[in-house]
Each structure stands twice: as structure tokens, then as C-alpha cells.
Scaffold this motif. Structure first.
Motif, PDB file in Angstrom:
ATOM      1  N   LEU A   8       0.835  -1.201   0.000  1.00  0.00           N
ATOM      2  CA  LEU A   8       0.000   0.000   0.000  1.00  0.00           C
ATOM      3  C   LEU A   8       0.872   1.254   0.000  1.00  0.00           C
ATOM      4  CD1 LEU A   8      -2.767   1.326   0.061  1.00  0.00           C
ATOM      5  CD2 LEU A   8      -2.766   1.050   2.555  1.00  0.00           C
ATOM      6  N   ALA A   9       1.980   1.224   0.732  1.00  0.00           N
ATOM      7  CA  ALA A   9       2.913   2.356   0.729  1.00  0.00           C
ATOM      8  C   ALA A   9       3.479   2.581  -0.671  1.00  0.00           C
ATOM      9  CB  ALA A   9       4.037   2.121   1.734  1.00  0.00           C
ATOM     10  N   VAL A  10       3.796   1.489  -1.393  1.00  0.00           N
ATOM     11  CA  VAL A  10       4.276   1.616  -2.780  1.00  0.00           C
ATOM     12  C   VAL A  10       3.191   2.231  -3.650  1.00  0.00           C
ATOM     13  CG1 VAL A  10       4.945   0.295  -4.842  1.00  0.00           C
ATOM     14  CG2 VAL A  10       6.031  -0.191  -2.642  1.00  0.00           C
ATOM     15  N   LEU A  11       1.953   1.775  -3.471  1.00  0.00           N
ATOM     16  CA  LEU A  11       0.852   2.334  -4.262  1.00  0.00           C
ATOM     17  C   LEU A  11       0.698   3.830  -4.010  1.00  0.00           C
ATOM     18  CD1 LEU A  11      -1.598   2.111  -6.136  1.00  0.00           C
ATOM     19  CD2 LEU A  11      -2.945   1.448  -4.128  1.00  0.00           C
ATOM     20  N   LEU A  12       0.699   4.229  -2.756  1.00  0.00           N
ATOM     21  CA  LEU A  12       0.533   5.656  -2.438  1.00  0.00           C
ATOM     22  C   LEU A  12       1.688   6.488  -2.992  1.00  0.00           C
ATOM     23  CD1 LEU A  12      -0.869   5.428   1.199  1.00  0.00           C
ATOM     24  CD2 LEU A  12      -2.122   5.935  -0.919  1.00  0.00           C
ATOM     25  N   ALA A  13       2.910   5.995  -2.864  1.00  0.00           N
ATOM     26  CA  ALA A  13       4.061   6.711  -3.423  1.00  0.00           C
ATOM     27  C   ALA A  13       3.944   6.790  -4.941  1.00  0.00           C
ATOM     28  CB  ALA A  13       5.361   6.019  -3.018  1.00  0.00           C
ATOM     29  N   ALA A  14       3.514   5.705  -5.578  1.00  0.00           N
ATOM     30  CA  ALA A  14       3.364   5.694  -7.031  1.00  0.00           C
ATOM     31  C   ALA A  14       2.289   6.676  -7.482  1.00  0.00           C
ATOM     32  CB  ALA A  14       3.046   4.277  -7.522  1.00  0.00           C
ATOM     33  N   VAL A  15       1.203   6.796  -6.728  1.00  0.00           N
ATOM     34  CA  VAL A  15       0.153   7.768  -7.064  1.00  0.00           C
ATOM     35  C   VAL A  15       0.713   9.184  -7.013  1.00  0.00           C
ATOM     36  CG1 VAL A  15      -1.994   8.808  -6.204  1.00  0.00           C
ATOM     37  CG2 VAL A  15      -1.814   6.321  -6.471  1.00  0.00           C
ATOM     38  N   VAL A  16       1.478   9.487  -5.989  1.00  0.00           N
ATOM     39  CA  VAL A  16       2.073  10.828  -5.865  1.00  0.00           C
ATOM     40  C   VAL A  16       3.033  11.095  -7.016  1.00  0.00           C
ATOM     41  CG1 VAL A  16       3.610  12.267  -4.455  1.00  0.00           C
ATOM     42  CG2 VAL A  16       1.754  10.980  -3.369  1.00  0.00           C
ATOM     43  N   VAL A  17       3.934  10.135  -7.279  1.00  0.00           N
ATOM     44  CA  VAL A  17       4.924  10.323  -8.346  1.00  0.00           C
ATOM     45  C   VAL A  17       4.234  10.412  -9.705  1.00  0.00           C
ATOM     46  CG1 VAL A  17       6.844   9.212  -9.580  1.00  0.00           C
ATOM     47  CG2 VAL A  17       6.828   9.280  -7.070  1.00  0.00           C
ATOM     48  N   MET A  18       3.287   9.538  -9.962  1.00  0.00           N
ATOM     49  CA  MET A  18       2.615   9.554 -11.266  1.00  0.00           C
ATOM     50  C   MET A  18       1.770  10.813 -11.444  1.00  0.00           C
ATOM     51  SD  MET A  18       3.589   7.209 -13.233  1.00  0.00           S
ATOM     52  CE  MET A  18       4.218   5.550 -13.329  1.00  0.00           C
ATOM     53  N   THR A  19       1.256  11.364 -10.369  1.00  0.00           N
ATOM     54  CA  THR A  19       0.555  12.646 -10.481  1.00  0.00           C
ATOM     55  C   THR A  19       1.521  13.735 -10.926  1.00  0.00           C
ATOM     56  OG1 THR A  19      -1.095  12.012  -8.828  1.00  0.00           O
ATOM     57  CG2 THR A  19      -0.802  14.376  -9.230  1.00  0.00           C
ATOM     58  N   ALA A  20       2.705  13.762 -10.327  1.00  0.00           N
ATOM     59  CA  ALA A  20       3.719  14.749 -10.723  1.00  0.00           C
ATOM     60  C   ALA A  20       4.163  14.531 -12.164  1.00  0.00           C
ATOM     61  CB  ALA A  20       4.916  14.680  -9.777  1.00  0.00           C
ATOM     62  N   VAL A  21       4.320  13.272 -12.564  1.00  0.00           N
ATOM     63  CA  VAL A  21       4.751  12.975 -13.931  1.00  0.00           C
ATOM     64  C   VAL A  21       3.631  13.292 -14.919  1.00  0.00           C
ATOM     65  CG1 VAL A  21       5.568  11.129 -15.468  1.00  0.00           C
ATOM     66  CG2 VAL A  21       6.461  11.311 -13.150  1.00  0.00           C
ATOM     67  N   TRP A  22       2.381  13.077 -14.527  1.00  0.00           N
ATOM     68  CA  TRP A  22       1.260  13.487 -15.382  1.00  0.00           C
ATOM     69  C   TRP A  22       1.338  14.996 -15.619  1.00  0.00           C
ATOM     70  CZ3 TRP A  22      -2.690  16.823 -13.777  1.00  0.00           C
ATOM     71  CH2 TRP A  22      -3.676  17.061 -14.727  1.00  0.00           C
ATOM     72  N   TRP A  23       1.593  15.747 -14.571  1.00  0.00           N
ATOM     73  CA  TRP A  23       1.695  17.201 -14.717  1.00  0.00           C
ATOM     74  C   TRP A  23       2.860  17.563 -15.638  1.00  0.00           C
ATOM     75  CZ3 TRP A  23      -1.161  21.150 -14.820  1.00  0.00           C
ATOM     76  CH2 TRP A  23      -0.634  22.429 -14.766  1.00  0.00           C
ATOM     77  N   LEU A  24       3.956  16.834 -15.530  1.00  0.00           N
ATOM     78  CA  LEU A  24       5.107  17.053 -16.420  1.00  0.00           C
ATOM     79  C   LEU A  24       4.706  16.830 -17.877  1.00  0.00           C
ATOM     80  CD1 LEU A  24       8.165  17.512 -16.925  1.00  0.00           C
ATOM     81  CD2 LEU A  24       8.476  15.049 -16.530  1.00  0.00           C
ATOM     82  N   GLN A  25       3.947  15.782 -18.149  1.00  0.00           N
ATOM     83  CA  GLN A  25       3.535  15.540 -19.526  1.00  0.00           C
ATOM     84  C   GLN A  25       2.539  16.587 -20.010  1.00  0.00           C
ATOM     85  OE1 GLN A  25       0.593  14.341 -21.367  1.00  0.00           O
ATOM     86  NE2 GLN A  25      -0.579  14.629 -19.478  1.00  0.00           N
ATOM     87  N   VAL A  26       1.745  17.145 -19.120  1.00  0.00           N
ATOM     88  CA  VAL A  26       0.852  18.244 -19.523  1.00  0.00           C
ATOM     89  C   VAL A  26       1.703  19.401 -20.025  1.00  0.00           C
ATOM     90  CG1 VAL A  26      -0.746  20.016 -18.666  1.00  0.00           C
ATOM     91  CG2 VAL A  26      -1.069  17.629 -17.985  1.00  0.00           C
ATOM     92  N   ARG A  27       2.777  19.689 -19.301  1.00  0.00           N
ATOM     93  CA  ARG A  27       3.636  20.834 -19.649  1.00  0.00           C
ATOM     94  C   ARG A  27       4.519  20.558 -20.865  1.00  0.00           C
ATOM     95  NH1 ARG A  27       3.734  25.312 -16.769  1.00  0.00           N
ATOM     96  NH2 ARG A  27       5.989  25.406 -16.775  1.00  0.00           N
ATOM     97  N   THR A  28       4.990  19.312 -21.032  1.00  0.00           N
ATOM     98  CA  THR A  28       5.928  19.001 -22.121  1.00  0.00           C
ATOM     99  C   THR A  28       5.246  18.374 -23.330  1.00  0.00           C
ATOM    100  OG1 THR A  28       6.397  16.780 -21.275  1.00  0.00           O
ATOM    101  CG2 THR A  28       7.816  18.599 -20.484  1.00  0.00           C
TER     102      THR A  28
END
Length: 175
Positions: A8-28
Motif C-alpha cells: 500500500l505504501a508503494v501504491l501511495l508513493a506511485a500515485v504521488v509520483v505519477m501525479t507529478a509525472v502526469w503534470w510534467l507531460q501536460v507541460r511538455t
């Protein structure tokens, strides 16, 4: 506060990281960063499970070292490709098919976060192995890892050669 289950800790960390990476793809406008993040998260998950696992030291070290080496090698390889080339055709196709709908892209990135947790479960299970000794299964696991990494490296080089040929632009490598 009770401890989180390691997966569950991996899932929560992955959600946070993937949210940031989603935002990166919005910008790039390059969704290929999802692949880089996924590989790096898998390497980090292996290290996490090696750290928190309640198994013997030997299997935890094997999980941490081999999982991290695989994930980070793949992440670095993909990062080089993503940062030096236009968006991969798979993601361009999704962008066109979804008409740029960022809600769908966000859902796709969250699906990748869930897959990170799911595919990390074997690392978690191995990190709970109570057998301290190096067994024949440890040796088999390391041998399979070596063959897999070798095959992945050869395939990466073959694909790079294929993609370097101007005649292959816009085609899929099937050789």
C-alpha cells in the motif's frame, strides 16, 4: 497511526509520483515520461521491500540489488530516449484518440501507478523469505536475472539500430 502495509505504501508513493509525472507531460506534451517513472518506481519498490521486509538478510539484499539495478537501468535507458526524441507514437496515438483529454491521461497514469504496486508484489514476497542461506533457488533467480538483463540490453541495442535507419521512420520493429 498504524503502519501501512508495504505494498500500500508503494501504491501511495506511485500515485504521488505519477501525479507529478502526469503534470510534467501536460507541460511538455510528452507522455513517455510515464515509462521512465514506472521503471524507476519499480527499482525504488525493490529497495523499499528490501528495507522493510521481515525475511532473512540474503533474500532481502538480492531483491534490493537486483530489482534496483533492473529498474534504474531501464529508467536511465528510457530517460535518454524520452528526453532526446519526440513523443513515442503510442502516446501520440492516445493523445489523438483521446483528443487531448487530460482526464483520460490522468486515469492512464493512475493505472500505471496501480500496476507498479501490483507488479512489485513478487519483490515483496521475496523480501519475506526466512531462509538466510544462499540456496539453489537463489542461484537460479540470479541466473534468470542475468539472462533477462542481458536479453533486455541486446533488445535495446537492436531497437536503437532499427530506429537509427531513416527507412524505418514511422514503422514498427518486427525483426
Amino acid at each position: 497511526m498504524p503502519d501501512l502495509h508495504p505494498v500500500l505504501a508503494v501504491l501511495l508513493a506511485a500515485v504521488v509520483v505519477m501525479t507529478a509525472v502526469w503534470w510534467l507531460q501536460v507541460r511538455t506534451r510528452n507522455a513517455g515520461y510515464v515509462d521512465v517513472a514506472w521503471a524507476a518506481l519499480m527499482g525504488l519498490a525493490a529497495i523499499w521491500y528490501a528495507y522493510v521486509g521481515d525475511g532473512a538478510r540474503v533474500p532481502r539484499v538480492v531483491v534490493g540489488v537486483l530489482g534496483a539495478a533492473w529498474g534504474f537501468r531501464l529508467a536511465l535507458h528510457l530517460m535518454h530516449r524520452v528526453s532526446n526524441e519526440p513523443e513515442d507514437g503510442r502516446y501520440r496515438h492516445l493523445r489523438e484518440h483521446w483528443q487531448g483529454d487530460q482526464r483520460r491521461f490522468f486515469g492512464f497514469f493512475m493505472f500505471q501507478a496501480a500496476l507498479t504496486a501490483l507488479f512489485s508484489v513478487p519483490f515483496f514476497v521475496a523480501s519475506r523469505n526466512p531462509v538466510e542461506d544462499v540456496t539453489q533457488w537463489t542461484i537460479v533467480a540470479i541466473a534468470i536475472w542475468l539472462v533477462a538483463i542481458g536479453g533486455e540490453t541486446v533488445a535495446d541495442r537492436q531497437l536503437a539500430r532499427f530506429r537509427a535507419e531513416p527507412a524505418n521512420r514511422g514503422t514498427t520493429c518486427r525483426t
